[in-house]
Design an enzyme around this catalytic site. Structure first.
Site, mmCIF file in Angstrom:
data_model
loop_
_atom_site.group_PDB
_atom_site.id
_atom_site.type_symbol
_atom_site.label_atom_id
_atom_site.label_comp_id
_atom_site.label_asym_id
_atom_site.label_seq_id
_atom_site.Cartn_x
_atom_site.Cartn_y
_atom_site.Cartn_z
ATOM 1 N N GLY A 190 0.905 -1.234 0.262
ATOM 2 C CA GLY A 190 0.103 -0.109 0.258
ATOM 3 C C GLY A 190 0.569 1.732 0.135
ATOM 4 O O GLY A 190 0.479 2.277 0.067
ATOM 5 N N CYS A 220 -18.012 4.317 -26.716
ATOM 6 C CA CYS A 220 -18.940 4.764 -26.498
ATOM 7 C C CYS A 220 -19.241 4.799 -25.357
ATOM 8 O O CYS A 220 -20.739 3.862 -25.219
ATOM 9 C CB CYS A 220 -19.792 3.969 -27.750
ATOM 10 S SG CYS A 220 -21.481 4.590 -28.297
ATOM 11 N N GLU A 279 4.627 -6.835 0.082
ATOM 12 C CA GLU A 279 4.151 -6.601 -1.006
ATOM 13 C C GLU A 279 4.231 -5.723 -2.090
ATOM 14 O O GLU A 279 3.292 -5.171 -2.422
ATOM 15 C CB GLU A 279 3.530 -7.360 -1.205
ATOM 16 C CG GLU A 279 3.329 -8.611 -0.574
ATOM 17 C CD GLU A 279 1.918 -9.523 0.052
ATOM 18 O OE1 GLU A 279 0.860 -8.778 -0.188
ATOM 19 O OE2 GLU A 279 1.480 -10.113 0.381
#
Length: 418
Positions: A236, A346, A277
């Protein structure tokens, strides 16, 4: 004298290799076309070395493959000495193909069945289980024959966006800390060998004290697991996406974490290997996404720059309200104008509202900075649009590492029955 000049030339050559300029990006766009993702290898290396210099020898880093799984990126990160964090069995297989030894791979799936866990066992990787149901199934069938990790939900709300916060009480991830007695009952009744505890609270964490709060919880839990060898704190770590934002201070975090672990060892006599990590932290800033301005469209409300891409290539702005710096490579010194940058999908497909950019003309090349993480990785063929190419810029040279889709790629797995 020759020695001095030779060293100077070597230093200039090394500096050149470590730098990727906007001129290089323009050359890549000309050679490989747009849209194209470009990754700067030495930027990844610099981020990895920043981590290894900030933490002690007993801390290991597992690259979170979900950020970017191009095989060349995985190979490069493996060669740097990092380990690998995988969330699907196919990421495990990619990691093995990239050269990661099985003991350097951690498999942390979510909401998978036991069969996928068993396939990971066949590859002999570390396995992390995040729910009571699979924990019971695994323990009943395998007992202590295969050591495992358990993912804990610490009920810590952290991260820059609710969609990327994974440790709060309503999250689907991990086993609640309030279910500790249940984990213990399964462990004792099935003789499970739990060698690691894992947590991950979210992404884009600015406050290093969040990690220390989580570490305190994990160290407190450690007394309940006699075979514990590893504590995995997830990641994080924040990277700055716009001016004024800061990167997670990993140097300070490293000192605080080391002090906490040393104090715990002094008080209890127990020592653990600490894992993190990092995903976005390693690859995000290495990435540059190049697009072409197709049209400049003036309306009663705004001026649109319509580019030859869309959220099918870079979904983060639409999905996470993420901010990416957008610059005009073709006219970097032109007067600033206010534009809304949109794609050709679109659907409402907006990269940036009311953004100051140097004056854009049709045909100009724009670059989205900080696009290495969750860019190509989350791309799709929505609207039957083709996925872009990927280029690795390494040692001062551009290498094509994924060719652009062609029309046949849209049909590759379709079976005509009519």
């Amino acid at each position: 004298m020759f020695f001095t000049f030779a060293n100077a030339r070597l230093a200039r050559a090394q500096k050149t290799a470590l730098t990727m300029t906007d001129k290089d990006l323009l050359g890549i766009a000309q050679e490989f076309g747009t849209p194209v993702y470009v990754y700067h290898a030495e930027s990844i290396k610099a981020q990895y070395e920043k981590l290894t210099a900030s933490f002690g020898e007993k801390t290991k880093f597992f690259y979170a493959a979900k950020a970017l799984t191009n095989l060349n990126i995985l190979k490069y990160i493996q060669q740097l000495g990092a380990n690998l964090d995988c969330v699907s069995i196919h990421e495990v297989r990619l990691g093995l193909k990239a050269g990661f030894p099985s003991e350097r791979i951690l498999f942390t799936p979510n909401c998978v069945d036991l069969a996928e866990i068993e396939e990971a066992m066949a590859h002999r990787v570390h396995i992390n289980i995040d729910n009571i149901s699979i924990l019971e199934q695994f323990g009943t069938k395998y007992g202590d024959r295969y050591p495992i990790f358990v993912r804990i939900n610490p009920h810590i709300f952290a991260g820059g966006n609710y969609k990327i916060s994974t440790g709060h009480i309503d999250s689907k991830f991990g086993i609640s800390i309030h279910q500790l007695r249940h984990i213990e009952r399964v462990m004792k009744s099935t003789n499970l060998n739990i060698e690691g505890l894992h947590m991950h609270t979210g992404s884009e964490i600015k406050d290093t004290d969040v990690f220390l709060q989580g570490l305190e919880i994990m160290l407190d839990l450690a007394q309940h697991f006699p075979n514990l060898k590893y504590i995995d704190m997830g990641s994080g770590f924040k990277v700055p996406y716009q001016e004024g934002e800061v990167e997670t201070d990993v140097k300070t975090l490293g000192k605080k974490v080391s002090a906490a672990v040393d104090q715990f060892k002094k008080e209890t006599g127990r020592d653990f290997e600490l894992w993190f990590e990092p995903g976005k932290f390693l690859v995000s800033q290495s990435g540059h996404f190049l697009v072409k301005a197709n049209v400049i469209k003036q309306t009663t409300a705004t001026v649109f720059v319509g580019v030859n891409s869309g959220f099918n290539h870079l979904i983060r702005p639409m999905f996470y309200d993420a901010y990416h710096v957008i610059e005009n490579l073709s006219n970097p010194h032109g007067p600033e104008r206010i534009y809304t940058v949109v794609g050709h999908i679109c659907e409402t497909d907006t990269f940036a509202w009311d953004r100051k950019i140097n004056e854009v003309k049709e045909g100009d090349l724009l670059v989205f900075r900080n696009a290495g993480a969750y860019g190509f990785e989350m791309s799709s063929n929505f609207n039957s649009r083709l996925k872009p190419a990927e280029v690795l810029f390494m040692d001062g040279k551009a290498h094509l590492i994924r060719k652009r889709d062609d029309f046949e790629d849209l049909l590759r797995n379709q079976i005509e029955v009519l």
